[in-house]
Design an enzyme around this catalytic site. Structure first.
Site, PDB file in Angstrom:
ATOM      1  N   GLY A  23       0.782  -1.242   0.000  1.00  0.00           N
ATOM      2  CA  GLY A  23       0.000   0.000   0.000  1.00  0.00           C
ATOM      3  C   GLY A  23       0.809   1.285   0.000  1.00  0.00           C
ATOM      4  O   GLY A  23       0.313   2.335   0.424  1.00  0.00           O
ATOM      5  N   SER A  24       2.042   1.250  -0.541  1.00  0.00           N
ATOM      6  CA  SER A  24       2.843   2.484  -0.490  1.00  0.00           C
ATOM      7  C   SER A  24       2.302   3.545  -1.461  1.00  0.00           C
ATOM      8  O   SER A  24       2.382   4.738  -1.185  1.00  0.00           O
ATOM      9  CB  SER A  24       4.324   2.193  -0.761  1.00  0.00           C
ATOM     10  OG  SER A  24       4.539   1.837  -2.100  1.00  0.00           O
ATOM     11  N   ASN A  25       1.737   3.113  -2.588  1.00  0.00           N
ATOM     12  CA  ASN A  25       1.143   4.113  -3.497  1.00  0.00           C
ATOM     13  C   ASN A  25      -0.080   4.759  -2.852  1.00  0.00           C
ATOM     14  O   ASN A  25      -0.322   5.958  -3.037  1.00  0.00           O
ATOM     15  CB  ASN A  25       0.777   3.469  -4.833  1.00  0.00           C
ATOM     16  CG  ASN A  25       1.970   3.400  -5.768  1.00  0.00           C
ATOM     17  OD1 ASN A  25       2.420   4.427  -6.276  1.00  0.00           O
ATOM     18  ND2 ASN A  25       2.515   2.209  -5.966  1.00  0.00           N
ATOM     19  N   ARG A  76     -15.303 -15.797  -9.732  1.00  0.00           N
ATOM     20  CA  ARG A  76     -14.953 -14.388  -9.889  1.00  0.00           C
ATOM     21  C   ARG A  76     -16.191 -13.489  -9.893  1.00  0.00           C
ATOM     22  O   ARG A  76     -16.169 -12.393  -9.334  1.00  0.00           O
ATOM     23  CB  ARG A  76     -14.154 -14.197 -11.187  1.00  0.00           C
ATOM     24  CG  ARG A  76     -13.624 -12.790 -11.304  1.00  0.00           C
ATOM     25  CD  ARG A  76     -12.631 -12.654 -12.418  1.00  0.00           C
ATOM     26  NE  ARG A  76     -13.299 -12.155 -13.606  1.00  0.00           N
ATOM     27  CZ  ARG A  76     -12.668 -11.777 -14.702  1.00  0.00           C
ATOM     28  NH1 ARG A  76     -11.367 -11.898 -14.796  1.00  0.00           N
ATOM     29  NH2 ARG A  76     -13.336 -11.312 -15.738  1.00  0.00           N
ATOM     30  N   MET A 101      -4.039  -6.873  -7.113  1.00  0.00           N
ATOM     31  CA  MET A 101      -3.461  -7.930  -7.942  1.00  0.00           C
ATOM     32  C   MET A 101      -4.507  -8.810  -8.632  1.00  0.00           C
ATOM     33  O   MET A 101      -4.317 -10.017  -8.757  1.00  0.00           O
ATOM     34  CB  MET A 101      -2.543  -8.808  -7.075  1.00  0.00           C
ATOM     35  CG  MET A 101      -1.400  -8.041  -6.431  1.00  0.00           C
ATOM     36  SD  MET A 101      -0.354  -7.202  -7.634  1.00  0.00           S
ATOM     37  CE  MET A 101       0.568  -8.594  -8.249  1.00  0.00           C
ATOM     38  N   ARG A 102      -5.595  -8.201  -9.085  1.00  0.00           N
ATOM     39  CA  ARG A 102      -6.603  -8.994  -9.797  1.00  0.00           C
ATOM     40  C   ARG A 102      -7.038  -8.289 -11.069  1.00  0.00           C
ATOM     41  O   ARG A 102      -7.125  -7.056 -11.084  1.00  0.00           O
ATOM     42  CB  ARG A 102      -7.852  -9.190  -8.934  1.00  0.00           C
ATOM     43  CG  ARG A 102      -7.540  -9.962  -7.720  1.00  0.00           C
ATOM     44  CD  ARG A 102      -8.707 -10.576  -7.031  1.00  0.00           C
ATOM     45  NE  ARG A 102      -8.146 -11.401  -5.983  1.00  0.00           N
ATOM     46  CZ  ARG A 102      -7.728 -12.634  -6.146  1.00  0.00           C
ATOM     47  NH1 ARG A 102      -7.891 -13.232  -7.306  1.00  0.00           N
ATOM     48  NH2 ARG A 102      -7.171 -13.294  -5.158  1.00  0.00           N
ATOM     49  N   SER A 147       3.530   3.337 -15.541  1.00  0.00           N
ATOM     50  CA  SER A 147       2.437   3.905 -16.343  1.00  0.00           C
ATOM     51  C   SER A 147       1.166   3.978 -15.513  1.00  0.00           C
ATOM     52  O   SER A 147       0.842   3.035 -14.782  1.00  0.00           O
ATOM     53  CB  SER A 147       2.134   3.012 -17.552  1.00  0.00           C
ATOM     54  OG  SER A 147       3.289   2.776 -18.328  1.00  0.00           O
ATOM     55  N   ASP A 156      -3.581  -4.919 -17.849  1.00  0.00           N
ATOM     56  CA  ASP A 156      -2.632  -3.827 -18.120  1.00  0.00           C
ATOM     57  C   ASP A 156      -2.736  -3.307 -19.559  1.00  0.00           C
ATOM     58  O   ASP A 156      -1.723  -2.925 -20.165  1.00  0.00           O
ATOM     59  CB  ASP A 156      -1.177  -4.292 -17.847  1.00  0.00           C
ATOM     60  CG  ASP A 156      -1.001  -4.819 -16.435  1.00  0.00           C
ATOM     61  OD1 ASP A 156      -1.633  -4.261 -15.517  1.00  0.00           O
ATOM     62  OD2 ASP A 156      -0.247  -5.781 -16.248  1.00  0.00           O
ATOM     63  N   GLN A 184       9.406   7.014  -8.090  1.00  0.00           N
ATOM     64  CA  GLN A 184       8.773   7.728  -9.214  1.00  0.00           C
ATOM     65  C   GLN A 184       7.259   7.476  -9.230  1.00  0.00           C
ATOM     66  O   GLN A 184       6.477   8.372  -9.519  1.00  0.00           O
ATOM     67  CB  GLN A 184       9.373   7.264 -10.543  1.00  0.00           C
ATOM     68  CG  GLN A 184      10.824   7.622 -10.720  1.00  0.00           C
ATOM     69  CD  GLN A 184      11.025   9.125 -10.751  1.00  0.00           C
ATOM     70  OE1 GLN A 184      10.363   9.827 -11.495  1.00  0.00           O
ATOM     71  NE2 GLN A 184      11.922   9.605  -9.915  1.00  0.00           N
ATOM     72  N   GLU A 185       6.872   6.240  -8.936  1.00  0.00           N
ATOM     73  CA  GLU A 185       5.427   5.935  -8.880  1.00  0.00           C
ATOM     74  C   GLU A 185       4.745   6.841  -7.860  1.00  0.00           C
ATOM     75  O   GLU A 185       3.619   7.302  -8.069  1.00  0.00           O
ATOM     76  CB  GLU A 185       5.202   4.474  -8.480  1.00  0.00           C
ATOM     77  CG  GLU A 185       5.660   3.471  -9.514  1.00  0.00           C
ATOM     78  CD  GLU A 185       5.290   2.039  -9.133  1.00  0.00           C
ATOM     79  OE1 GLU A 185       4.214   1.832  -8.553  1.00  0.00           O
ATOM     80  OE2 GLU A 185       6.088   1.135  -9.421  1.00  0.00           O
TER      81      GLU A 185
END
Ligand code: GRF
Length: 238
Positions: A23-25, A76, A101-102, A147, A156, A184-185
């Site tokens: 969760g750093s972003n 799903r 991650m899904r 990106s 993606d 950078q993110e």
């Protein structure tokens, strides 16, 4: 009414941030909000994994957190219905995937089409999928990057709004490269969100438009876009 008055009167945009891990972003987005660089509020942080480290940190920062554990649903569709119900309850303006991650299906993506973004650690369309840092080094690339893109129901693959680039050093390990890219993110995501929340960028017919002009190449952080989400040199020359 002037744009400045209109903006001041508008409620801050409501973000729901989806995470699966550290969760750093998410934290970098929260920091940008706290420092007044992003006019928004995080309505909730939602994770598909109860053990995601970012959940505890978000709760510690006073944010609402929700777990929608993928393992509790047989398929799903069931999982995504539950996830949508949880998210809809927070009435978000934007859904922000930050290390989620899904791959999300069409029903989910359609509900938030044009308001659903992700950050991916590569210069898309190159290196979709996992393990991008190692793959970039093994391919002998001299440049790597991140990106921010609109999400479509393919991994993606959605239209890319912005990128940050870094050089690959001859002795870089995947971990070193990942660490350098992550800083950078942490600049790119808040800057891109600030641009989006200013209503200058939109997705129309699967294409990105800035101020009604079609964007032909992703905006580059530092060249076309500054850290506060302002366009440099109008950002339209590409
Ligand atoms: C980041 O590298 C992001 O680009 C990718 O997953 C990682 C998440 O890191 N999608 P964090 O959970 O935000 O620290």
């Amino acid at each position: 009414m002037s744009d400045a008055v209109e903006q001041a009167e508008e409620e801050p945009a409501r973000l729901v941030v989806l995470i699966s891990g550290r969760g750093s972003n998410c934290r970098s987005i929260l920091r940008a909000i706290e420092h007044g660089r992003l006019r928004a509020r995080i309505a909730a942080v939602v994770s598909d994994r109860p053990q995601a480290a970012g959940l505890g940190q978000a709760a510690g920062a006073g944010l609402d957190t929700v777990v929608c554990d993928r393992r509790r649903y047989p398929d799903r569709d069931g999982f995504e219905q539950a996830l949508l119900a949880a998210i809809d309850g927070f009435a978000p303006d934007w859904l922000v995937l930050a290390g989620f991650m899904r791959v999300l299906g069409a029903v989910f993506v359609d509900r938030y089409a044009g308001r659903l973004v992700n950050i991916h650690p590569s210069l898309l369309p190159a290196y979709r999928g996992l393990d991008t840092h190692r793959r970039v080094i093994e391919a002998g690339e001299r440049e790597h990057g991140a990106s921010v893109h609109f999400v479509i129901p393919r991994l993606d693959a959605g239209p890319v709004i912005s990128q940050a680039r870094i050089a690959v050093g001859p002795d870089d390990s995947p971990d070193q490269l990942a660490e350098r890219l992550l800083s950078q993110e942490h600049r790119l995501y808040p800057a891109t969100l600030a641009l989006l929340l200013n209503h200058r960028v939109e997705l129309a017919d699967g294409q990105i438009h800035i101020d009604n002009h079609r964007l032909h190449a992703p905006l580059l952080l530092g060249r076309d876009l500054d850290d506060d989400g302002h366009l440099l040199d109008d950002g339209l020359r590409h």
